[in-house]
Design a protein around this motif. Structure first.
Motif, short mmCIF file in Angstrom:
data_model
loop_
_atom_site.label_atom_id
_atom_site.label_comp_id
_atom_site.label_asym_id
_atom_site.label_seq_id
_atom_site.Cartn_x
_atom_site.Cartn_y
_atom_site.Cartn_z
N GLN A 143 -7.51 21.47 12.78
CA GLN A 143 -7.12 20.14 12.30
C GLN A 143 -7.70 19.88 10.92
OE1 GLN A 143 -8.77 16.65 14.25
NE2 GLN A 143 -6.73 15.74 14.28
N ALA A 144 -8.96 20.24 10.72
CA ALA A 144 -9.63 20.02 9.43
C ALA A 144 -8.97 20.84 8.31
CB ALA A 144 -11.12 20.36 9.53
N SER A 145 -8.42 21.98 8.67
CA SER A 145 -7.77 22.83 7.65
C SER A 145 -6.32 22.41 7.39
CB SER A 145 -7.81 24.30 8.06
OG SER A 145 -6.93 24.53 9.16
N PRO A 197 -12.06 20.53 21.05
CA PRO A 197 -12.89 21.73 21.07
C PRO A 197 -13.05 22.25 19.64
CG PRO A 197 -11.09 21.90 22.66
CD PRO A 197 -10.84 20.68 21.84
N PRO A 198 -14.14 22.96 19.35
CA PRO A 198 -14.41 23.39 17.97
C PRO A 198 -13.26 24.13 17.29
CG PRO A 198 -16.30 23.83 19.36
CD PRO A 198 -15.20 23.35 20.27
N HIS A 199 -12.56 25.00 18.00
CA HIS A 199 -11.48 25.76 17.35
C HIS A 199 -10.31 24.84 16.96
CE1 HIS A 199 -10.05 25.72 21.51
NE2 HIS A 199 -8.84 26.05 21.07
N LEU A 200 -10.05 23.81 17.76
CA LEU A 200 -8.98 22.87 17.41
C LEU A 200 -9.41 21.91 16.31
CD1 LEU A 200 -7.47 22.05 20.92
CD2 LEU A 200 -6.58 23.60 19.17
N ALA A 201 -10.68 21.52 16.32
CA ALA A 201 -11.18 20.65 15.26
C ALA A 201 -11.12 21.38 13.92
CB ALA A 201 -12.61 20.21 15.57
#
Length: 106
Positions: A99-101, A92-96
């Motif tokens: 992860q990216a940060s 989901p966008p908030h987890l992606a």
């Protein structure tokens, strides 16, 4: 758990309609969608149309439901989930974003 069943409107009379899923015809309630023209696909829950569906999406859902019936009967499910086979899982966008940060814990 309630499973949504795609059905196609066969005949509409105000907020009541006769609809079919390919195996059976039933009377459904259109109170949440309003009157709909013949041929419209809807997602039904417990005899009530909750949303109008594009035909392609309705057919994918019907195929997936048939695949589940086949699996529950001991079969393989065939190609009922072919649209998911080549797809990689996505966060989901908030987890992606987490992860990216570089975040590794909740």
């Amino acid at each position: 758990m309630c499973v949504g069943i795609p059905m196609q409107i066969l005949d509409c009379d105000g907020i009541a309609a006769t609809a079919a899923d390919g195996n059976r015809e039933v009377l459904i309630d259109l109170s949440l969608t309003g009157p709909l023209p013949r041929g419209t696909w809807v997602l039904t829950f417990l005899g009530t149309a909750r949303a109008v569906l594009p035909e392609a999406e309705a057919l994918l859902i019907l195929d997936a439901l048939q695949g589940l019936r086949d699996i529950m009967a001991g079969g393989t499910g065939g190609d009922a989930f072919a649209d998911l086979d080549a797809r990689t899982p996505q966060l989901p966008p908030h987890l992606a974003a987490a992860q990216a940060s570089g975040r590794t814990e909740g």
